[in-house]
Design a protein around this motif. Structure first.
Motif, PDB file in Angstrom:
ATOM      1  N   ARG A 240     -40.966  -5.911 -39.697  1.00 21.75           N
ATOM      2  CA  ARG A 240     -41.534  -7.236 -39.941  1.00 21.75           C
ATOM      3  C   ARG A 240     -42.611  -7.491 -38.915  1.00 21.75           C
ATOM      4  NH1 ARG A 240     -37.993 -11.908 -41.720  1.00 21.75           N
ATOM      5  NH2 ARG A 240     -37.671 -11.199 -43.823  1.00 21.75           N
ATOM      6  N   PHE A 241     -43.785  -7.855 -39.393  1.00 26.73           N
ATOM      7  CA  PHE A 241     -44.884  -8.188 -38.515  1.00 26.73           C
ATOM      8  C   PHE A 241     -45.064  -9.696 -38.506  1.00 26.73           C
ATOM      9  CE2 PHE A 241     -46.068  -3.825 -39.673  1.00 26.73           C
ATOM     10  CZ  PHE A 241     -46.263  -3.297 -38.401  1.00 26.73           C
ATOM     11  N   SER A 242     -45.524 -10.184 -37.394  1.00 27.43           N
ATOM     12  CA  SER A 242     -45.815 -11.604 -37.273  1.00 27.43           C
ATOM     13  C   SER A 242     -46.996 -11.958 -38.174  1.00 27.43           C
ATOM     14  CB  SER A 242     -46.150 -11.921 -35.817  1.00 27.43           C
ATOM     15  OG  SER A 242     -46.683 -13.216 -35.710  1.00 27.43           O
ATOM     16  N   ALA A 243     -47.048 -13.213 -38.584  1.00 28.88           N
ATOM     17  CA  ALA A 243     -48.175 -13.666 -39.407  1.00 28.88           C
ATOM     18  C   ALA A 243     -49.484 -13.573 -38.636  1.00 28.88           C
ATOM     19  CB  ALA A 243     -47.926 -15.090 -39.879  1.00 28.88           C
ATOM     20  N   LYS A 244     -49.408 -13.657 -37.292  1.00 32.19           N
ATOM     21  CA  LYS A 244     -50.629 -13.560 -36.492  1.00 32.19           C
ATOM     22  C   LYS A 244     -51.282 -12.187 -36.640  1.00 32.19           C
ATOM     23  CE  LYS A 244     -49.759 -17.006 -33.066  1.00 32.19           C
ATOM     24  NZ  LYS A 244     -50.866 -17.677 -32.462  1.00 32.19           N
ATOM     25  N   TYR A 245     -50.481 -11.161 -36.872  1.00 32.85           N
ATOM     26  CA  TYR A 245     -51.019  -9.824 -37.094  1.00 32.85           C
ATOM     27  C   TYR A 245     -51.958  -9.835 -38.302  1.00 32.85           C
ATOM     28  CZ  TYR A 245     -51.092  -4.898 -38.373  1.00 32.85           C
ATOM     29  OH  TYR A 245     -51.488  -3.645 -38.714  1.00 32.85           O
ATOM     30  N   TYR A 246     -51.532 -10.460 -39.370  1.00 34.65           N
ATOM     31  CA  TYR A 246     -52.345 -10.518 -40.577  1.00 34.65           C
ATOM     32  C   TYR A 246     -53.550 -11.447 -40.392  1.00 34.65           C
ATOM     33  CZ  TYR A 246     -48.345  -8.113 -42.462  1.00 34.65           C
ATOM     34  OH  TYR A 246     -47.365  -7.199 -42.671  1.00 34.65           O
ATOM     35  N   LEU A 247     -53.382 -12.510 -39.612  1.00 32.17           N
ATOM     36  CA  LEU A 247     -54.513 -13.389 -39.327  1.00 32.17           C
ATOM     37  C   LEU A 247     -55.610 -12.636 -38.581  1.00 32.17           C
ATOM     38  CD1 LEU A 247     -52.847 -16.737 -38.241  1.00 32.17           C
ATOM     39  CD2 LEU A 247     -54.311 -16.342 -40.221  1.00 32.17           C
TER      40      LEU A 247
ATOM     41  N   ALA B 111     -56.123  -9.469 -38.669  1.00 32.10           N
ATOM     42  CA  ALA B 111     -56.720  -8.519 -39.619  1.00 32.10           C
ATOM     43  C   ALA B 111     -57.733  -9.223 -40.518  1.00 32.10           C
ATOM     44  CB  ALA B 111     -55.625  -7.863 -40.455  1.00 32.10           C
ATOM     45  N   MET B 112     -57.400 -10.431 -40.980  1.00 31.15           N
ATOM     46  CA  MET B 112     -58.345 -11.165 -41.827  1.00 31.15           C
ATOM     47  C   MET B 112     -59.592 -11.567 -41.046  1.00 31.15           C
ATOM     48  SD  MET B 112     -56.147 -13.533 -44.428  1.00 31.15           S
ATOM     49  CE  MET B 112     -55.152 -14.337 -43.203  1.00 31.15           C
TER      50      MET B 112
ATOM     51  N   TRP C 195     -52.279 -13.664 -28.857  1.00 30.25           N
ATOM     52  CA  TRP C 195     -51.250 -12.707 -29.242  1.00 30.25           C
ATOM     53  C   TRP C 195     -49.986 -12.889 -28.421  1.00 30.25           C
ATOM     54  CZ3 TRP C 195     -50.451  -8.627 -32.573  1.00 30.25           C
ATOM     55  CH2 TRP C 195     -51.451  -8.416 -33.495  1.00 30.25           C
TER      56      TRP C 195
END
Length: 140
Positions: free
Chosen positions: A55-62, A64-65, A117
């Motif tokens: 499970r990755f934190s939502a910040k990881y995807y943010l 990336a975006m 982060w």
């Protein structure tokens, strides 16, 4: 019109035939054995331990975006740099406005905390004495 279309049809038929022949050849000449280790995941000679479902934190995807968004903006600036002579001063001003909007968006994201982060740091209580613990403040 049909005279101009026949090379495309011939190319399509040849490519489809070649792909079909390669798949059939692979099926005929390929190995047909199933060993227990064949279905296991394999990464650079290291045996996998544990589950691959992390499970990755939502910040990881943010992050990336944000990277993709700002990377696309860099692509636009590259296209502007290629045509800088044709664009003239009007193009320069437009690129400058574009960069200023990007910087404003980056500062906004930074101030919002979207780029942080690490764990959140606790802010010191302004009413606490300098030597006291921030948790030791008593309501007055």
């Amino acid at each position: 019109m049909t005279a101009m279309l026949w090379p495309l049809v011939l190319y399509f038929v040849l490519v489809t035939g070649l792909v079909g022949a390669l798949v059939a050849l692979s099926y005929v000449l390929g190995e047909r054995h199933a060993e227990p280790a064949k279905g296991e995941p394999f990464e650079s000679g290291v045996v996998i331990v544990g589950s691959a479902r992390l499970r990755f934190s939502a910040k990881y995807y943010l992050i990336a975006m944000f990277f993709v968004i700002f990377d696309v903006e860099a692509l636009f600036l590259y296209a502007w740099a290629v045509a800088v002579r044709e664009a003239g001063w009007a193009g320069y001003v437009e690129a400058l406005v574009f960069i200023l909007v990007l910087v404003a968006a980056l500062v906004y994201l930074w101030r919002l905390g979207a780029l942080d982060w690490g764990p959140r740091r606790r802010k010191r209580n302004a009413h606490a004495p300098s030597g006291a613990s921030p948790h030791a403040v008593v309501a007055q």
